[in-house]
Scaffold this motif. Sequence first.
Motif, PDB file in Angstrom:
ATOM      1  N   ALA A  53       0.833  -1.206   0.000  1.00  0.00           N
ATOM      2  CA  ALA A  53       0.000   0.000   0.000  1.00  0.00           C
ATOM      3  C   ALA A  53       0.863   1.250   0.000  1.00  0.00           C
ATOM      4  CB  ALA A  53      -0.924  -0.001   1.210  1.00  0.00           C
ATOM      5  N   GLY A  54       1.907   1.257   0.825  1.00  0.00           N
ATOM      6  CA  GLY A  54       2.804   2.409   0.856  1.00  0.00           C
ATOM      7  C   GLY A  54       3.533   2.610  -0.453  1.00  0.00           C
ATOM      8  N   ALA A  55       3.901   1.506  -1.103  1.00  0.00           N
ATOM      9  CA  ALA A  55       4.573   1.608  -2.399  1.00  0.00           C
ATOM     10  C   ALA A  55       3.643   2.203  -3.443  1.00  0.00           C
ATOM     11  CB  ALA A  55       5.064   0.236  -2.842  1.00  0.00           C
ATOM     12  N   LYS A  56       2.401   1.753  -3.462  1.00  0.00           N
ATOM     13  CA  LYS A  56       1.447   2.259  -4.449  1.00  0.00           C
ATOM     14  C   LYS A  56       1.116   3.733  -4.222  1.00  0.00           C
ATOM     15  CE  LYS A  56      -0.886  -2.098  -5.582  1.00  0.00           C
ATOM     16  NZ  LYS A  56      -2.146  -2.876  -5.491  1.00  0.00           N
ATOM     17  N   GLN A  57       1.039   4.114  -2.949  1.00  0.00           N
ATOM     18  CA  GLN A  57       0.635   5.484  -2.611  1.00  0.00           C
ATOM     19  C   GLN A  57       1.806   6.448  -2.507  1.00  0.00           C
ATOM     20  OE1 GLN A  57      -1.473   4.795   1.069  1.00  0.00           O
ATOM     21  NE2 GLN A  57      -2.904   3.373   0.077  1.00  0.00           N
ATOM     22  N   ALA A  58       3.026   5.965  -2.812  1.00  0.00           N
ATOM     23  CA  ALA A  58       4.242   6.774  -2.657  1.00  0.00           C
ATOM     24  C   ALA A  58       4.337   7.325  -1.237  1.00  0.00           C
ATOM     25  CB  ALA A  58       4.285   7.905  -3.673  1.00  0.00           C
ATOM     26  N   ALA A  59       4.023   6.476  -0.263  1.00  0.00           N
ATOM     27  CA  ALA A  59       3.981   6.887   1.138  1.00  0.00           C
ATOM     28  C   ALA A  59       4.923   6.048   1.992  1.00  0.00           C
ATOM     29  CB  ALA A  59       2.557   6.781   1.668  1.00  0.00           C
ATOM     30  N   LEU A  60       5.995   5.537   1.396  1.00  0.00           N
ATOM     31  CA  LEU A  60       6.921   4.680   2.117  1.00  0.00           C
ATOM     32  C   LEU A  60       7.744   5.478   3.133  1.00  0.00           C
ATOM     33  CD1 LEU A  60       8.201   2.603  -0.913  1.00  0.00           C
ATOM     34  CD2 LEU A  60       6.740   1.741   0.936  1.00  0.00           C
ATOM     35  N   SER A  61       8.213   4.778   4.143  1.00  0.00           N
ATOM     36  CA  SER A  61       9.252   5.293   5.026  1.00  0.00           C
ATOM     37  C   SER A  61      10.575   4.725   4.522  1.00  0.00           C
ATOM     38  CB  SER A  61       8.985   4.848   6.465  1.00  0.00           C
ATOM     39  OG  SER A  61      10.033   5.241   7.317  1.00  0.00           O
ATOM     40  N   ILE A  62      11.550   5.608   4.293  1.00  0.00           N
ATOM     41  CA  ILE A  62      12.816   5.199   3.689  1.00  0.00           C
ATOM     42  C   ILE A  62      13.945   5.539   4.657  1.00  0.00           C
ATOM     43  CG2 ILE A  62      14.321   5.369   1.672  1.00  0.00           C
ATOM     44  CD1 ILE A  62      11.892   6.443   0.113  1.00  0.00           C
ATOM     45  N   MET A  63      14.677   4.514   5.087  1.00  0.00           N
ATOM     46  CA  MET A  63      15.767   4.684   6.047  1.00  0.00           C
ATOM     47  C   MET A  63      17.078   4.456   5.314  1.00  0.00           C
ATOM     48  SD  MET A  63      14.008   1.510   7.946  1.00  0.00           S
ATOM     49  CE  MET A  63      12.472   2.038   7.180  1.00  0.00           C
ATOM     50  N   VAL A  64      17.944   5.461   5.293  1.00  0.00           N
ATOM     51  CA  VAL A  64      19.056   5.481   4.342  1.00  0.00           C
ATOM     52  C   VAL A  64      20.395   5.484   5.059  1.00  0.00           C
ATOM     53  CG1 VAL A  64      20.021   6.615   2.320  1.00  0.00           C
ATOM     54  CG2 VAL A  64      17.563   6.826   2.815  1.00  0.00           C
ATOM     55  N   GLY A  65      21.263   4.554   4.665  1.00  0.00           N
ATOM     56  CA  GLY A  65      22.639   4.530   5.133  1.00  0.00           C
ATOM     57  C   GLY A  65      23.589   4.879   4.006  1.00  0.00           C
ATOM     58  N   LEU A 124       8.870   8.449  -3.900  1.00  0.00           N
ATOM     59  CA  LEU A 124       8.553   7.105  -3.422  1.00  0.00           C
ATOM     60  C   LEU A 124       8.013   7.075  -2.001  1.00  0.00           C
ATOM     61  CD1 LEU A 124      11.816   5.357  -4.680  1.00  0.00           C
ATOM     62  CD2 LEU A 124       9.612   5.453  -5.852  1.00  0.00           C
ATOM     63  N   GLY A 125       8.359   8.076  -1.212  1.00  0.00           N
ATOM     64  CA  GLY A 125       7.987   8.019   0.194  1.00  0.00           C
ATOM     65  C   GLY A 125       7.749   9.376   0.806  1.00  0.00           C
ATOM     66  N   THR A 126       7.285   9.362   2.044  1.00  0.00           N
ATOM     67  CA  THR A 126       6.978  10.593   2.770  1.00  0.00           C
ATOM     68  C   THR A 126       7.888  10.800   3.974  1.00  0.00           C
ATOM     69  OG1 THR A 126       5.255   9.343   3.931  1.00  0.00           O
ATOM     70  CG2 THR A 126       4.562  10.693   2.062  1.00  0.00           C
ATOM     71  N   THR A 127       8.442   9.729   4.507  1.00  0.00           N
ATOM     72  CA  THR A 127       9.419   9.835   5.586  1.00  0.00           C
ATOM     73  C   THR A 127      10.751   9.348   5.052  1.00  0.00           C
ATOM     74  OG1 THR A 127       7.721   9.433   7.263  1.00  0.00           O
ATOM     75  CG2 THR A 127      10.004   9.086   7.922  1.00  0.00           C
ATOM     76  N   ILE A 128      11.692  10.269   4.889  1.00  0.00           N
ATOM     77  CA  ILE A 128      12.963   9.962   4.238  1.00  0.00           C
ATOM     78  C   ILE A 128      14.069  10.474   5.156  1.00  0.00           C
ATOM     79  CG2 ILE A 128      14.378  10.285   2.169  1.00  0.00           C
ATOM     80  CD1 ILE A 128      11.588  11.161   0.834  1.00  0.00           C
ATOM     81  N   VAL A 129      14.810   9.561   5.765  1.00  0.00           N
ATOM     82  CA  VAL A 129      15.761   9.952   6.805  1.00  0.00           C
ATOM     83  C   VAL A 129      17.118   9.298   6.565  1.00  0.00           C
ATOM     84  CG1 VAL A 129      16.225  10.013   9.279  1.00  0.00           C
ATOM     85  CG2 VAL A 129      13.860  10.157   8.459  1.00  0.00           C
ATOM     86  N   HIS A 130      18.176  10.112   6.639  1.00  0.00           N
ATOM     87  CA  HIS A 130      19.544   9.594   6.622  1.00  0.00           C
ATOM     88  C   HIS A 130      19.881   9.144   8.036  1.00  0.00           C
ATOM     89  CE1 HIS A 130      24.104  10.323   6.341  1.00  0.00           C
ATOM     90  NE2 HIS A 130      23.819   9.185   5.725  1.00  0.00           N
ATOM     91  N   VAL A 131      20.051   7.839   8.241  1.00  0.00           N
ATOM     92  CA  VAL A 131      20.182   7.295   9.588  1.00  0.00           C
ATOM     93  C   VAL A 131      21.621   6.983   9.981  1.00  0.00           C
ATOM     94  CG1 VAL A 131      17.834   6.377   9.618  1.00  0.00           C
ATOM     95  CG2 VAL A 131      19.705   4.940   8.767  1.00  0.00           C
ATOM     96  N   GLY A 132      22.576   7.143   9.052  1.00  0.00           N
ATOM     97  CA  GLY A 132      23.954   6.874   9.411  1.00  0.00           C
ATOM     98  C   GLY A 132      24.778   6.382   8.239  1.00  0.00           C
TER      99      GLY A 132
END
Length: 295
Positions: A129-141, A157-165
């Motif tokens: 559902a998140g993929a279809k709605q472009a509402a993913l949470s993306i955690m990025v290293g 692709l998403g709504t929460t996009i965070v560089h985590v380390g």
Amino acid sequence: MTPVRDVAFIGLGIMGTPMAANLVRAGHTVTGYDVVPGAVERLVAAGGHAATSVADAVEGAGVVITMLPNHPQVEEVVLGAGGVLESAKPGTLLADMSTIRPETSLQVAAAAAEKGIRVLDAPVSGGEAGAKQAALSIMVGGEAADFEAAKPLFAALGTTIVHVGPHGAGQVVKAANQLVVGGIYALVSEAIVLMEGSGVDPKTGLDVLAGGLAANRILDLKRESMVARRFEPGFRIDLHHKDMSIAIAAARQADVSLPMTGLVAQLVAAARAMGHGSLDHSALLKVTEQLSGRG
């Protein structure tokens, strides 16, 4: 305005296909490849382009995104003969959005650095559902500069996009996400069984829980379907089984003890052993019912 990018998208499964289509809708030129021809045809129908191999997809792309089932597929596609590192030009940005072991992400990053290719591990949460709605949470290293370069693409692709380390950190955060999600499903399952066994309407009870301190996204999205025993994926038990294995391995690598994670991993394994692997991970309820003699 977000600049148009030439994107190679490798892995057009239940998550990858809608993600690639969202990139097309955002105006990017997307060339896709998957071992299943029908998946590529769906991307073409959405306005993307077809490739006949990984090398064909990667040729000329400034960005490569991989969305694959597990680390063996990532290793084959990225590190193998005719793979991304052999085919991509120096300076290419590779974003692996698969959920895999942190150690594989570190291996990929090291190998890519030797080729002058930038790498991010960017697993996602949110399901189909998140993929279809472009509402993913993306955690990025990865490197901060590479994250900033990829952020406009991730925004499609998403709504929460965070560089985590640094490299591998995205996969560690995703493992933490999956152990929390699995634990909540297990506890919601127990709450349903407790209420039903006590003669209390579980729908009413869960409505109350969803308005108090026990509120969470799983109660928001899944309490009605769980009470109704509707377990269409979603996110399959088979995949959550894989993810719990990643969490257990990451704990061993970090030399930490995660006893609740071990228990939930066994419940997920039991669901799979009972033949529920193709069902949504909310089907942990079926295991809890079985343990109480109510299955």
